[in-house]
Design an enzyme around this catalytic site. Structure first.
Site, PDB file in Angstrom:
ATOM      1  CD  GLU A 180      -2.503   1.360   2.506  1.00  0.00           C
ATOM      2  OE1 GLU A 180      -3.015   0.203   3.080  1.00  0.00           O
ATOM      3  OE2 GLU A 180      -2.823   1.951   2.592  1.00  0.00           O
ATOM      4  CD  GLU A 189       2.358   7.876   4.922  1.00  0.00           C
ATOM      5  OE1 GLU A 189       1.352   7.836   4.391  1.00  0.00           O
ATOM      6  OE2 GLU A 189       2.677   9.132   4.798  1.00  0.00           O
ATOM      7  CG  ASP A 237      -1.135  13.878  -0.423  1.00  0.00           C
ATOM      8  OD1 ASP A 237      -2.390  14.198   0.344  1.00  0.00           O
ATOM      9  OD2 ASP A 237      -0.308  13.063  -0.128  1.00  0.00           O
ATOM     10  CE  LYS A 246      -3.801  26.086  -4.525  1.00  0.00           C
ATOM     11  NZ  LYS A 246      -3.147  27.147  -3.589  1.00  0.00           N
ATOM     12  CG  ASP A 265     -11.751  12.459  -2.193  1.00  0.00           C
ATOM     13  OD1 ASP A 265     -10.871  12.472  -2.218  1.00  0.00           O
ATOM     14  OD2 ASP A 265     -12.026  12.969  -0.333  1.00  0.00           O
ATOM     15  NE  ARG A 276      -8.554  10.734  11.675  1.00  0.00           N
ATOM     16  CZ  ARG A 276      -8.349  11.605  12.567  1.00  0.00           C
ATOM     17  NH1 ARG A 276      -8.267  11.276  13.906  1.00  0.00           N
ATOM     18  NH2 ARG A 276      -7.722  12.252  12.563  1.00  0.00           N
ATOM     19  CD  GLU A 283     -14.271   5.305   1.286  1.00  0.00           C
ATOM     20  OE1 GLU A 283     -13.290   4.752   1.461  1.00  0.00           O
ATOM     21  OE2 GLU A 283     -15.099   5.722   1.075  1.00  0.00           O
TER      22      GLU A 283
HETATM   23  C1  LIG Z   1      -4.428  12.035   1.327  1.00  0.00           C
HETATM   24  S1  LIG Z   1      -3.677  10.499   2.448  1.00  0.00           S
HETATM   25  C2  LIG Z   1      -3.883   9.404   2.153  1.00  0.00           C
HETATM   26  C3  LIG Z   1      -3.840   8.122   3.516  1.00  0.00           C
HETATM   27  C4  LIG Z   1      -4.886   6.692   3.118  1.00  0.00           C
HETATM   28  N1  LIG Z   1      -4.380   6.158   2.072  1.00  0.00           N
HETATM   29  C5  LIG Z   1      -5.645   7.309   3.513  1.00  0.00           C
HETATM   30  O1  LIG Z   1      -6.968   6.722   2.767  1.00  0.00           O
HETATM   31  O2  LIG Z   1      -6.246   7.534   4.679  1.00  0.00           O
HETATM   32  C6  LIG Z   1      -2.151  10.255   1.186  1.00  0.00           C
HETATM   33  C7  LIG Z   1      -0.362  10.109   2.082  1.00  0.00           C
HETATM   34  O3  LIG Z   1       0.404   9.682   0.931  1.00  0.00           O
HETATM   35  C8  LIG Z   1       1.208  10.198   1.265  1.00  0.00           C
HETATM   36  N2  LIG Z   1       2.177   9.366   0.667  1.00  0.00           N
HETATM   37  C9  LIG Z   1       2.272  10.932  -1.180  1.00  0.00           C
HETATM   38  N3  LIG Z   1       3.229  10.768  -1.914  1.00  0.00           N
HETATM   39  C10 LIG Z   1       3.630   9.139  -0.913  1.00  0.00           C
HETATM   40  C11 LIG Z   1       4.870   9.421  -2.399  1.00  0.00           C
HETATM   41  N4  LIG Z   1       5.718   9.270  -2.959  1.00  0.00           N
HETATM   42  N5  LIG Z   1       4.990   7.685  -1.106  1.00  0.00           N
HETATM   43  C12 LIG Z   1       4.831   7.334   0.254  1.00  0.00           C
HETATM   44  N6  LIG Z   1       3.815   7.890   0.551  1.00  0.00           N
HETATM   45  C13 LIG Z   1       3.002   9.328  -0.132  1.00  0.00           C
HETATM   46  C14 LIG Z   1       1.497  11.088   2.177  1.00  0.00           C
HETATM   47  O4  LIG Z   1       2.136  11.550   3.223  1.00  0.00           O
HETATM   48  C15 LIG Z   1      -0.115  10.986   3.033  1.00  0.00           C
HETATM   49  O5  LIG Z   1       0.056  10.357   4.305  1.00  0.00           O
END
Ligand SMILES: C[S@@+](CC[C@H](N)C(=O)[O-])C[C@H]1O[C@@H](n2cnc3c(N)ncnc32)[C@H](O)[C@@H]1O
Length: 247
Positions: free
Chosen positions: A79, A104, A154, A158, A190, A225, A227
């Site tokens: 994941e 992560e 993420d 923008k 989303d 959380r 989602e």
């Molecule tokens: C919007 S959050 C969603 C977290 C989780 N998947 C959820 O559904 O609750 C996106 C996560 O991806 C991590 N992330 C972004 N780019 C990443 C990368 N290149 N390698 C590892 N993690 C990354 C961010 O730190 C963040 O915690």
């Protein structure tokens, strides 16, 4: 207007760091509970990755041996962006015969995951504080994965930040390298505009087959959380999937 994380990114970027990454390093302070979990079980669950230039990089020449890491040979699910670990811990608890690796870059998220792991008493999870790009490019062995999951990456909404999105045509060869033939790449978002981009990327992804439409909600994905917040804002959740071709 209040400053957003994306605005801060533009200012805070380390001057020597030119490559575009899909994340910002947010505050790394751990809560007392997170620190306690970290001190207690990080050594067991968090991979000690030798670094290159940055704290989320992977030293040249370092590769992970999944069977050595988990102490057994079992199907491996990755994941990317496992956040607070809600999905990862849920999946590990539901599937004790499968191994789960979470990548992560947000350390408090990893520490929060350790709290969840400890609470659930699961052993079939490992975490690495590492950028997915070097991890997929060289840290993981070729074709080692049964599945790769990207839940709510993420959105970088923008237009000037779209270049930071993880799921692009350039990301496809990295996924192709680590997924075994017949393996599945699952995604959820989303953010409709990103979902549309994902659908296009999967539709033309060399070495993959996909339906060309939204997938059914993946039954193994709990409501996180993140989602729930999206749904509360009236957003539609989109699931997508593609299969790595066998030939
Ligand atoms: C919007 S959050 C969603 C977290 C989780 N998947 C959820 O559904 O609750 C996106 C996560 O991806 C991590 N992330 C972004 N780019 C990443 C990368 N290149 N390698 C590892 N993690 C990354 C961010 O730190 C963040 O915690």
């Amino acid at each position: 207007m209040p400053e957003t994380a994306e605005d801060r990114t533009d200012r805070d970027e380390e001057p020597f760091r030119r490559e575009i990454v899909s994340f910002t390093r947010r505050g790394g302070r751990l809560s007392e509970r997170q620190q306690d979990a970290w001190d207690d079980v990080a050594e067991r669950f968090v991979v000690d990755v030798p670094r290159g230039r940055t704290s989320t990089s992977v030293a040249e020449g370092f590769t992970l041996d999944p069977s050595e890491l988990f102490g057994r040979s079992a199907p491996l699910v990755l994941e990317i962006g496992s956040g607070r670990g809600e999905s990862l811990v849920h999946a590990a608890r539901e599937n004790p015969g499968t191994d789960f690796l979470g990548l992560e870059v947000y350390v408090p998220g990893v520490a929060q995951t350790l709290i969840g792991l400890r609470h659930a008493g699961v052993e079939n999870v490992r975490l690495a504080v590492v950028d997915a790009v070097p991890a997929l490019t060289r840290m993981l062995p070729e074709q080692c994965l049964e599945e790769l999951r990207v839940w709510f990456p993420d959105p970088w909404h923008k237009t000037r930040h779209h270049k930071r999105r993880m799921v692009t045509d350039d990301f496809v060869p990295l996924v192709r390298r680590v997924l075994r033939p017949g393996g599945t790449w699952r995604l959820a978002t989303d953010w409709q505009d990103y979902a549309d981009q994902m659908l296009e990327v999967l539709g033309r992804a060399e070495g993959f087959t996909t339906s060309g439409d939204w997938a059914e909600r993946f039954a193994g994905r709990p409501v996180t959380r993140f989602e729930a917040k999206g749904t509360a804002k009236g957003r539609t959740i989109r699931d997508l999937s593609a299969t790595r071709m066998t030939a």
